[in-house]
Design a protein around this motif. Structure first.
Motif, PDB file in Angstrom:
ATOM      1  N   ILE A   1      26.463  27.361  -8.106  1.00 38.50           N
ATOM      2  CA  ILE A   1      26.673  28.479  -7.172  1.00 38.50           C
ATOM      3  C   ILE A   1      25.885  28.219  -5.889  1.00 38.50           C
ATOM      4  O   ILE A   1      24.700  27.883  -5.931  1.00 38.50           O
ATOM      5  CB  ILE A   1      26.250  29.813  -7.834  1.00 38.50           C
ATOM      6  CG1 ILE A   1      27.214  30.116  -8.999  1.00 38.50           C
ATOM      7  CG2 ILE A   1      26.235  30.949  -6.826  1.00 38.50           C
ATOM      8  CD1 ILE A   1      26.833  31.324  -9.820  1.00 38.50           C
ATOM      9  N   ASP A   2      26.567  28.396  -4.775  1.00 40.18           N
ATOM     10  CA  ASP A   2      26.028  28.075  -3.458  1.00 40.18           C
ATOM     11  C   ASP A   2      24.695  28.793  -3.178  1.00 40.18           C
ATOM     12  O   ASP A   2      24.664  30.015  -3.052  1.00 40.18           O
ATOM     13  CB  ASP A   2      27.073  28.486  -2.405  1.00 40.18           C
ATOM     14  CG  ASP A   2      26.670  28.084  -1.008  1.00 40.18           C
ATOM     15  OD1 ASP A   2      25.597  27.477  -0.850  1.00 40.18           O
ATOM     16  OD2 ASP A   2      27.427  28.395  -0.065  1.00 40.18           O
ATOM     17  N   VAL A  57      23.456  35.513 -16.734  1.00 40.48           N
ATOM     18  CA  VAL A  57      24.813  34.975 -16.699  1.00 40.48           C
ATOM     19  C   VAL A  57      25.067  34.221 -17.993  1.00 40.48           C
ATOM     20  O   VAL A  57      24.206  33.488 -18.478  1.00 40.48           O
ATOM     21  CB  VAL A  57      24.991  34.018 -15.494  1.00 40.48           C
ATOM     22  CG1 VAL A  57      26.303  33.258 -15.578  1.00 40.48           C
ATOM     23  CG2 VAL A  57      24.925  34.797 -14.190  1.00 40.48           C
ATOM     24  N   ILE A 101      18.906  35.610   0.490  1.00 41.47           N
ATOM     25  CA  ILE A 101      19.808  36.379  -0.379  1.00 41.47           C
ATOM     26  C   ILE A 101      20.380  35.499  -1.490  1.00 41.47           C
ATOM     27  O   ILE A 101      21.114  34.542  -1.222  1.00 41.47           O
ATOM     28  CB  ILE A 101      20.971  36.984   0.448  1.00 41.47           C
ATOM     29  CG1 ILE A 101      20.414  37.813   1.601  1.00 41.47           C
ATOM     30  CG2 ILE A 101      21.878  37.841  -0.439  1.00 41.47           C
ATOM     31  CD1 ILE A 101      19.501  38.950   1.176  1.00 41.47           C
ATOM     32  N   PRO A 102      20.084  35.819  -2.737  1.00 38.71           N
ATOM     33  CA  PRO A 102      20.730  35.102  -3.839  1.00 38.71           C
ATOM     34  C   PRO A 102      22.175  35.587  -3.983  1.00 38.71           C
ATOM     35  O   PRO A 102      22.537  36.638  -3.450  1.00 38.71           O
ATOM     36  CB  PRO A 102      19.909  35.504  -5.062  1.00 38.71           C
ATOM     37  CG  PRO A 102      19.285  36.809  -4.716  1.00 38.71           C
ATOM     38  CD  PRO A 102      19.152  36.856  -3.211  1.00 38.71           C
ATOM     39  N   VAL A 103      22.995  34.794  -4.650  1.00 35.00           N
ATOM     40  CA  VAL A 103      24.352  35.258  -4.939  1.00 35.00           C
ATOM     41  C   VAL A 103      24.323  36.229  -6.121  1.00 35.00           C
ATOM     42  O   VAL A 103      25.041  37.210  -6.146  1.00 35.00           O
ATOM     43  CB  VAL A 103      25.286  34.069  -5.243  1.00 35.00           C
ATOM     44  CG1 VAL A 103      26.686  34.549  -5.617  1.00 35.00           C
ATOM     45  CG2 VAL A 103      25.365  33.134  -4.058  1.00 35.00           C
ATOM     46  N   PHE A 104      23.457  35.950  -7.075  1.00 37.80           N
ATOM     47  CA  PHE A 104      23.408  36.808  -8.273  1.00 37.80           C
ATOM     48  C   PHE A 104      21.962  36.939  -8.716  1.00 37.80           C
ATOM     49  O   PHE A 104      21.100  36.145  -8.344  1.00 37.80           O
ATOM     50  CB  PHE A 104      24.245  36.202  -9.403  1.00 37.80           C
ATOM     51  CG  PHE A 104      23.636  34.946  -9.968  1.00 37.80           C
ATOM     52  CD1 PHE A 104      23.742  33.743  -9.290  1.00 37.80           C
ATOM     53  CD2 PHE A 104      22.923  34.979 -11.163  1.00 37.80           C
ATOM     54  CE1 PHE A 104      23.147  32.595  -9.789  1.00 37.80           C
ATOM     55  CE2 PHE A 104      22.326  33.827 -11.668  1.00 37.80           C
ATOM     56  CZ  PHE A 104      22.454  32.631 -10.980  1.00 37.80           C
ATOM     57  N   ARG A 105      21.718  37.931  -9.520  1.00 34.94           N
ATOM     58  CA  ARG A 105      20.381  38.170 -10.029  1.00 34.94           C
ATOM     59  C   ARG A 105      20.445  38.353 -11.546  1.00 34.94           C
ATOM     60  O   ARG A 105      19.499  38.098 -12.261  1.00 34.94           O
ATOM     61  CB  ARG A 105      19.850  39.440  -9.361  1.00 34.94           C
ATOM     62  CG  ARG A 105      18.452  39.802  -9.693  1.00 34.94           C
ATOM     63  CD  ARG A 105      17.890  40.782  -8.662  1.00 34.94           C
ATOM     64  NE  ARG A 105      18.729  41.949  -8.476  1.00 34.94           N
ATOM     65  CZ  ARG A 105      18.549  42.873  -7.526  1.00 34.94           C
ATOM     66  NH1 ARG A 105      17.547  42.780  -6.671  1.00 34.94           N
ATOM     67  NH2 ARG A 105      19.355  43.891  -7.417  1.00 34.94           N
ATOM     68  N   GLN A 106      21.595  38.804 -12.022  1.00 37.54           N
ATOM     69  CA  GLN A 106      21.684  39.189 -13.439  1.00 37.54           C
ATOM     70  C   GLN A 106      21.713  37.995 -14.382  1.00 37.54           C
ATOM     71  O   GLN A 106      21.845  36.859 -13.953  1.00 37.54           O
ATOM     72  CB  GLN A 106      22.945  40.018 -13.678  1.00 37.54           C
ATOM     73  CG  GLN A 106      24.236  39.237 -13.629  1.00 37.54           C
ATOM     74  CD  GLN A 106      25.048  39.626 -12.424  1.00 37.54           C
ATOM     75  OE1 GLN A 106      24.636  39.407 -11.263  1.00 37.54           O
ATOM     76  NE2 GLN A 106      26.185  40.208 -12.666  1.00 37.54           N
ATOM     77  N   LEU A 158      24.335  26.493 -12.168  1.00 36.78           N
ATOM     78  CA  LEU A 158      25.656  27.117 -12.331  1.00 36.78           C
ATOM     79  C   LEU A 158      26.638  26.663 -11.248  1.00 36.78           C
ATOM     80  O   LEU A 158      27.788  27.094 -11.230  1.00 36.78           O
ATOM     81  CB  LEU A 158      25.523  28.643 -12.306  1.00 36.78           C
ATOM     82  CG  LEU A 158      24.803  29.250 -13.516  1.00 36.78           C
ATOM     83  CD1 LEU A 158      24.501  30.731 -13.284  1.00 36.78           C
ATOM     84  CD2 LEU A 158      25.646  29.087 -14.786  1.00 36.78           C
ATOM     85  N   CYS A 205      22.176  30.773   1.140  1.00 37.46           N
ATOM     86  CA  CYS A 205      21.558  31.954   1.741  1.00 37.46           C
ATOM     87  C   CYS A 205      20.185  32.263   1.170  1.00 37.46           C
ATOM     88  O   CYS A 205      19.517  33.202   1.595  1.00 37.46           O
ATOM     89  CB  CYS A 205      22.485  33.157   1.609  1.00 37.46           C
ATOM     90  SG  CYS A 205      24.030  32.886   2.483  1.00 37.46           S
TER      91      CYS A 205
END
Lengths: 610, 610
Positions: free
Chosen positions: B291-292, B309, B302-307, B289, B295
């Motif tokens: 997306i950085d 998409v 830490i992911p940016v998102f989990r849901q 996607l 992290c």
């Protein structure tokens, strides 16, 4: 290939031989006046070509050119096909085309509660014991837990969070996240209200915190080179996807230039503009979104969409925040667009007691009749006469335009910019014809007086002004000795006919709506004139020529650029945005072309009588 | 600038001097094997450079090169900085890297009810009495009246309607309209199930009507040149937006090549592919996607998102229908991704009685323990050892890879493609080490037997195979005379350590999950092995080396490419798509790095004992 250089400004483009000078000017990004779409019928795209370069035996629009113009090398740009390198001088009369106010200082009555909201968030830092993803951490701190995922914002979220030590400002609109910025930026929040007229595009830069207009600007709709009226644009767009795209690009690039200027002049970054609310007629809405308007052209006049449309700015290439929203206000029908809905919003037609007639005379004439919990709308092919198109010396309300006419012993004029007249704008035209009717220069039928005994009744100086022109009789409004161009400025019989057709259509439309509503003249509580035009028109003259129904003059009120004001209100208030959808849904559209009674009313309305 | 030409294929690129040959190969679109990300530590990116062009005194990865290789001009591409025009020969061993099945014929147990639905509509023609806009006319005929406006489809709607005489097929998914096509196209509806592995990307072309896989294809994940494991990719992506974009582009271009081939071979247009369901680990989902993932690298991961998409294909540049949807299955945590959720779907872990352990051994090892209405997950840094990386003669499961090893009086091998061995793949590695442990070639500690009395216990031909290598003792699996390259294929002490660390981490993870669930070995009803790897592994060997807990061998079941199958099921069924969200939400993730008991379990699990 041939090189064409335009002065002033010295812009050079290379084009293939055979391209018209008008097309070349478009390619060079030069706005020539043209209202017929290059068909050679409006005579407005005059340019001066260096001597000897063109074949002097050819007709480059001779009927629109005086002998001296021809000698000096003036031609209609649309009639010239470029065959070799050329240098072209463009008239510089366009500069101050928007001298008149764009409504920056018009106050609007709205409670500021925009759908765009900024929230300053102080987030906790993640730990191994709290591995909540960045996106979830953000949404948990927002009022709306159902905020939708936005990939484009997620892309760089970790940096934004960590650079700002997890102190960020989130900008939201409904369930959309528009931006995440480091630190507290809640004080800076801007939006645009955009009114895309067929002729003129106006942009208001609004402060979403104060609700005040910070600045505004206007340009001629760059699509105008493809014709002054919506039909010419539809015809052009229907040629194919490329042409459609071209029209869309023209309007969006025009807007982007304005936006760039507004940002620069007000020290605002484009990323601080989070939403743009757009109004325009249905064709303009289609073209702005790049949606094929072909079926709006011929009956049965079918739009592709009617509802409010929201898209990301990036998708359209509009230079606000890329993830910002562009909101197109809903349309009512093929010829009653978002601009008319915006007029309803600005005029608060749903809240006024009794019956309200609102008329927006732009390039088209849209009419609203509201009352008894109903809203009726119709549109009339008013034509662009009121904006100076199809009128021999017609011009927009720019410097040199006659805007007031009084006929006494002779003709008295008021000219925009206090300069010598070079043409006549809409309000001047209505004044002129109203005065001509009152003074007896024209008959009730609209025909210019030519029977000797009728002529004899007129003051001598007025008599002198009536003469035989090329296409029939004409009336000299300003003599060449007094005009800016040295030419006589005249109103031709054809000009009068154009106005007659336009005003007749509007009045007939009004009468049909009143009939449908079941009310008479005595029930009308007010007549609202929307549009910049409404500000400048003489109410008495409008009544005199029968543009409006015969109500007491004090019931007529100009409400300024109501379409633009409505757009501002939709931008500034969630409630007004909802209301726009409700009003568009409530509106009953009358398609005049299907009504057998319209032709009757139209013919009745053509005469100049009160 | 210097020109570099690669053979076979004769691809030439121009690059600046100082660029490494590995980077040059990437720029040329050539897939060199490389698992260390160009750090010079994996020794896999061997290429042959024309003689005399390089400085023979420099070290171009000498420790990975035999004398004969050095003489022939072989170098590690990552160690060579290009200074002048070069011609480079690339090993051609990659060709059949995906000989093994991609799971085309694997049956999945799902009721076909995809979110993508096609509706053939026979619309009435508009008339002046029925001026319903085209869009409204369409939506009125759809089952879902709340279908959202889609500008891209609206753009050309009038033509589609009128060219097809208002007989059209609308493709929808939920409240989205994906396409409007002239005529009845309901028989043609396709989707993609995409499994983006860190090492291999697999695409299944699915018929959404029948639910059958029409075709499939696989490629090496082109990001592999930036390192074999996710950490190398994260490190590269974290360098900046350009590098992040580069990784995204690589994977999407790789997919587009596959899609092009699948379309061509099956006579399907890309516009007939309406949805793509994507699974991958959390890092792969981020990179896909754009997306950085920075992290995800260091604690606290830490992911940016989990849901889950969903984005339009156009936004990502994935070459299916532009307005088609790309659905990324939800992740559980930073190191338990959508692929693991897809394994849960495929294994139906929520429906199985008792307790189910599922292990997906790919480049990372993800572990699921489901039962008692709970789902526990963890991930272990298994490392890419099982995929041949970090193993001296490790290679993927391609022709020439040793896949089975038996030690009796001597070593017996099974080689993929029935050719001479050139290296060893994961299943061969596990077999080899299990057999070495059983035969007494290694101690319980993993150390290669070197004490004379222990050596003496081994058959003579086995004794001969144990020898001192450069970095310690090593075991010759295949002698040069029998190998494809003429070199001895050996397992080094370091190779055994790599495997020990990997298997130890997995077993420790399993034990932690069981402890957290409060169950013992006797409660485990089944052990499911996901991943292509699971299909080829010897269950007995896996038990022998202690990769899996000591359950009866008949309780272990390979479930094939469960991640891919789960993706297919999500594509084919609305219910499975909902279930993916539910299972991801239900999953409890255990972050092993925060557990004080993990190190104990890990050290216990390192030994080779049953």
């Amino acid at each position: 290939m041939a090189k064409v250089t335009f002065f002033p400004g010295k812009k050079t483009v290379e084009i293939s031989e055979g391209t018209t000078l008008l097309e070349t000017a478009i390619a060079a990004g030069i706005q020539l006046e043209s209202t017929c779409g290059g068909r050679g019928t409006c005579g407005k795209c005059k340019v001066q070509v260096e001597p000897g370069k063109l074949d002097s035996h050819k007709d480059y629009g001779n009927k629109f050119l005086s002998e001296s113009e021809k000698e000096e090398g003036w031609v209609l740009a649309c009639k010239v096909q470029v065959q070799e390198d050329l240098t072209v001088q463009v008239k510089d009369q366009q500069k101050d085309a928007h001298r008149r106010k764009t409504g920056l200082d018009q106050s609007i009555d709205v409670e500021v509660n925009p759908s765009v909201e900024k929230h300053f968030l102080q987030l906790s830092r993640p730990t191994v014991a709290d591995q909540t993803p960045d996106w979830d951490r953000l949404v948990a701190a927002l009022p709306n837990q159902a905020t939708l995922f936005n990939r484009r914002i997620a892309v760089n979220l970790p940096n934004v969070f960590r650079d700002a030590n997890f102190q960020v400002t989130a900008t939201v609109a409904g369930d959309s996240l528009l931006a995440v910025e480091g630190g507290d930026t809640t004080q800076r929040s801007y939006g645009l209200a955009i009114d895309i007229g067929t002729t003129t595009t106006v942009v208001y830069l609004m402060d979403l915190n104060s609700g005040k207009a910070v600045d505004s600007d206007a340009v001629t709709n760059p699509q105008r080179v493809f014709g002054a009226d919506v039909l010419s644009r539809i015809t052009y767009a229907s040629k194919g996807p490329e042409q459609l795209k071209q029209l869309q690009t023209l309007v969006i690039e025009g807007l982007n230039k304005i936006i760039e200027g507004l940002c620069k002049n007000n020290q605002i970054r484009r990323e601080e503009i989070y939403q743009a609310v757009v109004v325009g007629n249905t064709t303009m809405s289609h073209l702005f979104l790049g949606i094929d308007p072909t079926c709006l052209g011929p009956a049965p006049f079918i739009p592709v969409f009617r509802q409010s449309v929201q898209v990301e700015a990036l998708e359209l290439g509009l230079n606000i925040l890329e993830t910002g929203h562009v909101v197109v206000v809903p349309n009512v029908a093929g010829y009653v667009g978002a601009d008319t809905v915006a007029v309803m919003i600005a005029a608060k037609v749903d809240q006024l007691p009794g019956y309200t007639l609102a008329v927006d005379i732009g390039t088209n004439g849209e009419i609203i009749l509201a009352g008894g919990k109903r809203i009726l709308t119709c549109s009339t092919a008013a034509g662009p006469a009121f904006e100076g198109a199809e009128i021999k010396y017609g011009m927009r309300a720019a410097d040199g335009a006659i805007e007031r006419v009084k006929i006494t012993d002779d003709v008295e004029l008021a000219v925009i910019g206090n300069t010598k007249p070079i043409g006549i704008c809409g309000s001047g035209l209505i004044d002129a014809i109203a005065q001509m009717a009152e003074a007896g220069v024209i008959y009730e039928s609209g025909r210019i007086v030519n029977v000797p005994e009728d002529l004899a009744k007129l003051p001598p100086k007025i008599q002198e002004r009536i003469r035989q022109g090329e296409g029939g009789f004409e009336f000299v409004i300003a003599w060449g000795k007094d005009s800016g161009s040295g030419e006589d400025v005249v109103l031709t019989q054809k000009d009068i006919r154009e106005l007659q057709l336009a005003k007749g259509a509007i009045l007939a439309g009004i009468k049909i709506l009143m009939k449908e509503m079941g009310i008479g003249l005595e029930h009308l509580d007010r007549v609202l004139l929307a549009g910049a035009f409404g500000n400048y028109i003489s109410k008495e003259s409008a009544l005199q020529i029968g543009l409006l129904p015969d109500v007491p003059v004090e019931q007529i009120k100009a409400i300024g650029n109501a379409a633009g004001n409505g757009a501002k209100m939709v931008l500034l208030s969630k409630e007004e945005r909802k209301k726009a959808v409700a009003l568009a849904g409530l509106s009953e559209h009358l398609e005049l072309s299907t009504r057998s009674d319209f032709q009757d009313e139209f013919i009745d309305a053509l005469a100049f009588e009160r």
